[in-house]
Every structure is written in structure tokens, then in C-alpha cells.
Scaffold this motif. Structure first.
Motif, PDB file in Angstrom:
ATOM      1  N   ALA A 233       4.987  18.222 -48.079  1.00  0.00           N
ATOM      2  CA  ALA A 233       5.024  18.749 -46.722  1.00  0.00           C
ATOM      3  C   ALA A 233       6.142  18.104 -45.919  1.00  0.00           C
ATOM      4  O   ALA A 233       6.424  16.911 -46.069  1.00  0.00           O
ATOM      5  CB  ALA A 233       3.690  18.507 -46.020  1.00  0.00           C
ATOM      6  N   GLU A 234       6.776  18.904 -45.076  1.00  0.00           N
ATOM      7  CA  GLU A 234       7.695  18.382 -44.069  1.00  0.00           C
ATOM      8  C   GLU A 234       6.977  18.445 -42.729  1.00  0.00           C
ATOM      9  O   GLU A 234       6.438  19.493 -42.360  1.00  0.00           O
ATOM     10  CB  GLU A 234       8.980  19.194 -44.001  1.00  0.00           C
ATOM     11  N   VAL A 235       6.949  17.319 -42.047  1.00  0.00           N
ATOM     12  CA  VAL A 235       6.261  17.257 -40.764  1.00  0.00           C
ATOM     13  C   VAL A 235       7.242  16.822 -39.678  1.00  0.00           C
ATOM     14  O   VAL A 235       8.296  16.253 -39.968  1.00  0.00           O
ATOM     15  CB  VAL A 235       5.064  16.279 -40.818  1.00  0.00           C
ATOM     16  N   PHE A 236       6.879  17.099 -38.444  1.00  0.00           N
ATOM     17  CA  PHE A 236       7.738  16.709 -37.319  1.00  0.00           C
ATOM     18  C   PHE A 236       7.691  15.207 -37.093  1.00  0.00           C
ATOM     19  O   PHE A 236       8.689  14.582 -36.734  1.00  0.00           O
ATOM     20  CB  PHE A 236       7.289  17.456 -36.058  1.00  0.00           C
ATOM     21  N   GLU A 237       6.543  14.621 -37.337  1.00  0.00           N
ATOM     22  CA  GLU A 237       6.349  13.196 -37.103  1.00  0.00           C
ATOM     23  C   GLU A 237       7.005  12.370 -38.231  1.00  0.00           C
ATOM     24  O   GLU A 237       7.244  12.895 -39.324  1.00  0.00           O
ATOM     25  CB  GLU A 237       4.854  12.851 -37.048  1.00  0.00           C
ATOM     26  N   PRO A 238       7.289  11.084 -37.986  1.00  0.00           N
ATOM     27  CA  PRO A 238       7.795  10.209 -39.050  1.00  0.00           C
ATOM     28  C   PRO A 238       6.812  10.166 -40.217  1.00  0.00           C
ATOM     29  O   PRO A 238       5.592  10.228 -40.034  1.00  0.00           O
ATOM     30  CB  PRO A 238       7.921   8.844 -38.369  1.00  0.00           C
ATOM     31  N   ALA A 239       7.354  10.056 -41.434  1.00  0.00           N
ATOM     32  CA  ALA A 239       6.512  10.088 -42.633  1.00  0.00           C
ATOM     33  C   ALA A 239       5.477   8.972 -42.641  1.00  0.00           C
ATOM     34  O   ALA A 239       4.347   9.169 -43.109  1.00  0.00           O
ATOM     35  CB  ALA A 239       7.386  10.006 -43.882  1.00  0.00           C
ATOM     36  N   ALA A 240       5.839   7.794 -42.110  1.00  0.00           N
ATOM     37  CA  ALA A 240       4.883   6.684 -42.096  1.00  0.00           C
ATOM     38  C   ALA A 240       3.659   7.041 -41.259  1.00  0.00           C
ATOM     39  O   ALA A 240       2.515   6.722 -41.630  1.00  0.00           O
ATOM     40  CB  ALA A 240       5.553   5.424 -41.556  1.00  0.00           C
ATOM     41  N   GLU A 241       3.881   7.713 -40.142  1.00  0.00           N
ATOM     42  CA  GLU A 241       2.760   8.162 -39.298  1.00  0.00           C
ATOM     43  C   GLU A 241       1.934   9.212 -40.032  1.00  0.00           C
ATOM     44  O   GLU A 241       0.694   9.212 -39.973  1.00  0.00           O
ATOM     45  CB  GLU A 241       3.311   8.725 -37.991  1.00  0.00           C
TER      46      GLU A 241
END
Length: 325
Positions: A233-241
């Protein structure tokens, strides 16, 4: 119907007490590019040497371009080319003189035009009259590739042909391989540039500890379960979050970061088909407060397959230690 131009059956070779190759068997289809993969010391170079008649096998047979006898190279010499790992050049010769010398040895007709064509194909036309001793490692590798292409072989065996090349050189080599395939040439080559292999190879052969452990199309030889049910998945939030949010979703397992805003994970229960799985994942991620930009099924890369096939099995001691930690 697939025509196999190389059939290796039960090859074995030992050097003293060290068994370098154990019952290696595989085939190479005509007109295709086959990648030869495995960790250092797996036996790839020894197998290539046996294929080319430079190393005498202790057991097994090789059928090359329909010929299956020990004198095959005398007949095949004009039809094959071989680039050894770390080939050497003559430092006081210019690239043009070097290729002319080998064109004479090969008995190449129209040597001048063949040399010019080979230099142009490997990108050395502008350096043709420079001494090879002034060439970089990558340029010398190109000169050696030009040498084995001089007589327009039907089959090329290349041991680490991209060794020493910069990214531009690797891309150029990839283009050369594709051009040769388009001309009907069959290639078998080894490399540790897995991403490049993935772009050009039709099939692959994996070796580990002297044995062929898998051979065929990458999509057909992935270890069982590798990539199964995996989504990215690509998300708007940083990957760590995103990973912290995924850790709280009981329906999702094995979350890991694969980019600044990309995460990879496995649904514990597959909804059935890929479309339903993506829809389920979007719902779960959104409910966890993430802004989902895309979700796709993840197919294992050649690197994933390589690691899955060639990593040694953990010993019983390590398995027990892992269980106790």
C-alpha cells in the motif's frame, strides 16, 4: 514447441575432497535469455567451464546445439562465444587492434566491418584507437564482450558480464542482450545484478552448494508461500506511522516498510480474489486512520526468490535459540 539448445544432465565435479558440483541438471531454451544465479561458491563458474569444455566433468552429460560428444567444441567453436569471469586483455594493444587480432584467429570474414560493428555495439567506437591499458575496468569488460561477439555466435555463455560496469554501462549491456535476443541469439549468463536480470531474463537457474535447486520461469519457481496473500500500500502518512497503525489491526500480519510512504503486509485471512483482498485492505487501513493512495497485490521479485531459495536452513540449535528468545 520449445527447443532446448543446451541440456545439462547430472553434471558432477570434485576438486580433491571438495565437491564443487553435485548432479546438476537444467535446460536452456533456444532464442531466450537464461540467468544463472547462486551465492558465491555455488558452482556456477565450474558448470560454465564444463559446458565450454574447459573443465572435465566427473559425471554427467552435456548436449549443446544438438551435439553430445567430447569433441563437440571442435564443431561448435564457430557457433558459440564465451566470456570468462574477469577476462584479461593485452594492455599495449588498442581496442581495434585487439579485435582485429581475434578476428584473424576466428577466421572472421570481412574483419574490418565486423570489428567496427562490434566496437559500436558495445559503445567503444570513440575509444577504438586507445590502448587497452588505459581503459577502465568496465571498458575492458566491454572490449572482451566485443571479442566474443565478433563471429556472430548463436549461443553466448557469459560469466559476470556486468562486472565492473557503472549503471549506464549495465543499462547499455541490457540493451545489447535484448538486441542479441531479437537477432535469435541464445544467452546464458551469471550475474549478481538481480534487478537487471529480472528485466531481461526469460528463465533462471538457481544453484546452491553445487546443486541446481530450481530452474524455470521466475513466476513458476518461487518458494511455496512466497508473496502469497501479500499486498503493498501507498499511504499519505509516513510509513513508520502506517506501521504503527497496522500493528493495531488484528486482521493484518507481517507489516514492514518498503519505502518512505509504502508498506507491505499480509492479510491473515484472504477474502478470495485479489480485488476483494485490495478492497478489504483499504477498509482496514482507512478504519485505522490512514489515508490510502493505492493498494496492489505484491508479486515476489527475483531478489525475493533468490533469498528464499539460497538462504541456508537454520540449524536445530538456532531454531531452538530463536524459540527461546
Amino acid at each position: 514447441m520449445t527447443t532446448h539448445v543446451l541440456v545439462v544432465d547430472g553434471l558432477a565435479k570434485a576438486f580433491g575432497t571438495k565437491r564443487a558440483v553435485r548432479q546438476a541438471s537444467f535446460t536452456v531454451a533456444g532464442g531466450e535469455i537464461t540467468g544463472f544465479l547462486g551465492p558465491n561458491g555455488a558452482g556456477k563458474t565450474t558448470v560454465m567451464g564444463m559446458i565450454m569444455g574447459l573443465v572435465e566433468p566427473d559425471a554427467g552429460t552435456i548436449e549443446f546445439l544438438g551435439i553430445r560428444d567430447k569433441n563437440r567444441l571442435a564443431t561448435l567453436r564457430a557457433r558459440i562465444g564465451y566470456l570468462q569471469e574477469r577476462p584479461r586483455t593485452y594492455p599495449d594493444m588498442t581496442a581495434r587492434a585487439y579485435l582485429r587480432f581475434f578476428a584473424h584467429l576466428y577466421g572472421v570474414p570481412e574483419a574490418t566491418s565486423s570489428v567496427r560493428e562490434a566496437l559500436d555495439r558495445v559503445g567503444l567506437s570513440q575509444a577504438a584507437d586507445r590502448r587497452l591499458g588505459t581503459f577502465s575496468r568496465g571498458m575492458q569488460q566491454r572490449a572482451c564482450l566485443a571479442r566474443v561477439m565478433l563471429h556472430r555466435p548463436e549461443f553466448l555463455v557469459l560469466d559476470e558480464p556486468t562486472l565492473g560496469l557503472d549503471p549506464n554501462g549495465v543499462a547499455d549491456m541490457r540493451a545489447i542482450f535484448r538486441e542479441m535476443k531479437a537477432d535469435g541469439v541464445t544467452l546464458l549468463f551469471s550475474s549478481h545484478q538481480l534487478a537487471e536480470m529480472e528485466r531481461v531474463c526469460d528463465s533462471v537457474v538457481f544453484m546452491r552448494e553445487g546443486e541446481v535447486i530450481a530452474a524455470g520461469r521466475p513466476c513458476d519457481i518461487a518458494p511455496a508461500g512466497l508473496g502469497q496473500g501479500t499486498l503493498q500500500a501507498e499511504v499519505f502518512e509516513p510509513a513508520a506511522e502506517a506501521l504503527r497503525a497496522i500493528a493495531s489491526i488484528c486482521e493484518i500480519a507481517e507489516g514492514r516498510q518498503v519505502g518512505p510512504q509504502h508498506v507491505r503486509f499480509v492479510l491473515k485471512t484472504s477474502p478470495g480474489d485479489a480485488r476483494a483482498a485490495r478492497a478489504c485492505a483499504v477498509g482496514l487501513l482507512s478504519a485505522a486512520g490512514l489515508t490510502v493512495l493505492s493498494v496492489d497485490a505484491y508479486a515476489p521479485t527475483l531478489e525475493d526468490i533468490f533469498l528464499g531459495l539460497t538462504r541456508p536452513e537454520p540449524s536445530a540449535g538456532r531454531q531452538l535459540a530463536a524459540a527461546l528468545t
